[in-house]
Design a protein around this motif. Sequence first.
Motif, mmCIF file in Angstrom:
data_model
loop_
_atom_site.group_PDB
_atom_site.id
_atom_site.type_symbol
_atom_site.label_atom_id
_atom_site.label_comp_id
_atom_site.label_asym_id
_atom_site.label_seq_id
_atom_site.Cartn_x
_atom_site.Cartn_y
_atom_site.Cartn_z
ATOM 1 N N UNK A 167 0.865 -1.165 0.000
ATOM 2 C CA UNK A 167 0.000 0.000 0.000
ATOM 3 C C UNK A 167 0.907 1.221 0.000
ATOM 4 N N UNK A 168 0.790 2.047 -1.033
ATOM 5 C CA UNK A 168 1.570 3.275 -1.110
ATOM 6 C C UNK A 168 0.888 4.322 -0.224
ATOM 7 N N UNK A 169 1.700 5.040 0.555
ATOM 8 C CA UNK A 169 1.167 6.035 1.482
ATOM 9 C C UNK A 169 0.344 7.078 0.742
ATOM 10 N N UNK A 170 -0.783 7.438 1.329
ATOM 11 C CA UNK A 170 -1.651 8.488 0.794
ATOM 12 C C UNK A 170 -2.326 9.166 1.976
ATOM 13 N N UNK A 171 -2.431 10.477 1.894
ATOM 14 C CA UNK A 171 -3.099 11.224 2.958
ATOM 15 C C UNK A 171 -4.553 10.791 3.098
ATOM 16 N N UNK A 172 -5.170 10.424 1.996
ATOM 17 C CA UNK A 172 -6.592 10.074 2.018
ATOM 18 C C UNK A 172 -6.842 8.588 2.300
ATOM 19 N N UNK A 173 -5.814 7.776 2.245
ATOM 20 C CA UNK A 173 -5.984 6.331 2.448
ATOM 21 C C UNK A 173 -5.290 5.939 3.752
ATOM 22 N N UNK A 174 -6.074 5.799 4.818
ATOM 23 C CA UNK A 174 -5.534 5.424 6.114
ATOM 24 C C UNK A 174 -5.549 3.904 6.244
ATOM 25 N N UNK A 175 -4.676 3.389 7.077
ATOM 26 C CA UNK A 175 -4.628 1.949 7.313
ATOM 27 C C UNK A 175 -5.887 1.482 8.043
ATOM 28 N N UNK A 176 -6.281 0.263 7.752
ATOM 29 C CA UNK A 176 -7.356 -0.399 8.497
ATOM 30 C C UNK A 176 -6.798 -1.730 8.991
ATOM 31 N N UNK A 177 -7.470 -2.331 9.934
ATOM 32 C CA UNK A 177 -6.984 -3.623 10.423
ATOM 33 C C UNK A 177 -7.027 -4.681 9.325
ATOM 34 N N UNK A 178 -7.851 -4.510 8.327
ATOM 35 C CA UNK A 178 -7.894 -5.470 7.218
ATOM 36 C C UNK A 178 -6.587 -5.468 6.420
ATOM 37 N N UNK A 179 -5.799 -4.399 6.554
ATOM 38 C CA UNK A 179 -4.515 -4.326 5.858
ATOM 39 C C UNK A 179 -3.450 -5.220 6.503
ATOM 40 N N UNK A 180 -3.642 -5.612 7.736
ATOM 41 C CA UNK A 180 -2.650 -6.392 8.482
ATOM 42 C C UNK A 180 -2.945 -7.875 8.258
ATOM 43 N N UNK A 181 -2.251 -8.472 7.285
ATOM 44 C CA UNK A 181 -2.603 -9.800 6.815
ATOM 45 C C UNK A 181 -1.726 -10.941 7.345
ATOM 46 N N UNK A 182 -0.581 -10.629 7.908
ATOM 47 C CA UNK A 182 0.307 -11.681 8.404
ATOM 48 C C UNK A 182 -0.243 -12.264 9.699
ATOM 49 N N UNK A 183 0.171 -13.490 9.973
ATOM 50 C CA UNK A 183 -0.198 -14.110 11.242
ATOM 51 C C UNK A 183 0.603 -13.463 12.360
ATOM 52 N N UNK A 209 -4.397 1.005 16.334
ATOM 53 C CA UNK A 209 -4.355 1.279 14.902
ATOM 54 C C UNK A 209 -3.804 2.681 14.641
ATOM 55 N N UNK A 210 -4.178 3.647 15.473
ATOM 56 C CA UNK A 210 -3.657 5.012 15.323
ATOM 57 C C UNK A 210 -2.143 5.032 15.522
ATOM 58 N N UNK A 211 -1.643 4.243 16.458
ATOM 59 C CA UNK A 211 -0.192 4.150 16.681
ATOM 60 C C UNK A 211 0.500 3.568 15.450
ATOM 61 N N UNK A 212 -0.070 2.518 14.893
ATOM 62 C CA UNK A 212 0.521 1.892 13.708
ATOM 63 C C UNK A 212 0.469 2.842 12.514
#
Length: 187
Positions: free
Chosen positions: A39-55, A105-108
């Motif tokens: 995921x390339x950083x974007x001001x409008x695209x914030x991370x969600x927990x669905x982005x964290x895919x590793x075990x 999530x805010x910390x990450x």
Amino acid sequence: MFTFTLFLSLWARIFTPMPDPGVPLIADTSNGNDFAAQVVWSESRRLTWEDFKALPDNDNPHHALTAANLAVNAKCKDGKFTYIVNCVFLPEQSWTKNNSSEKLLAHEQLHFDLTEVHARQLRRDLEALSCGTLKASLNPTVANAFKNWKAEQDAFDKACRHGLDKQEQLLWAQDITQRLHSLEMYR
């Protein structure tokens, strides 16, 4: 928590002689061959927990891990130096043990935002280079950027105790936001 992930081809190039002009100086990661999902950083695209895919790493005492990188592609062609620096999040290497905590999530997200600060600083530093100075300057410039980025990620986690010190994290969040604005021209 933050993990420092490098594209190995980047470091291999840093410590080897520079190729002939017209040949990429640093591995091109834009095609996603090294990390198919990023995921390339974007001001409008914030991370969600669905982005964290590793075990999750059950041996790790932390509740989440953000794997991010500075993806760098630089080359000289026809006497012109060009470069691309992307701040990328690596979902397949990022994990969480608590996908319901918005504070975590805010910390990450702040780790990812801090990576973008360093991507902009690297773009600014690369702007000063030319094909004539590249052989002597590129490797130290990129190596220094990675060293500073890693050190600041570690300082962030230490200062706010991996997100447990809310006041300190708020100060970091304000500083990161201010730095993103001050480096806007290197977006």
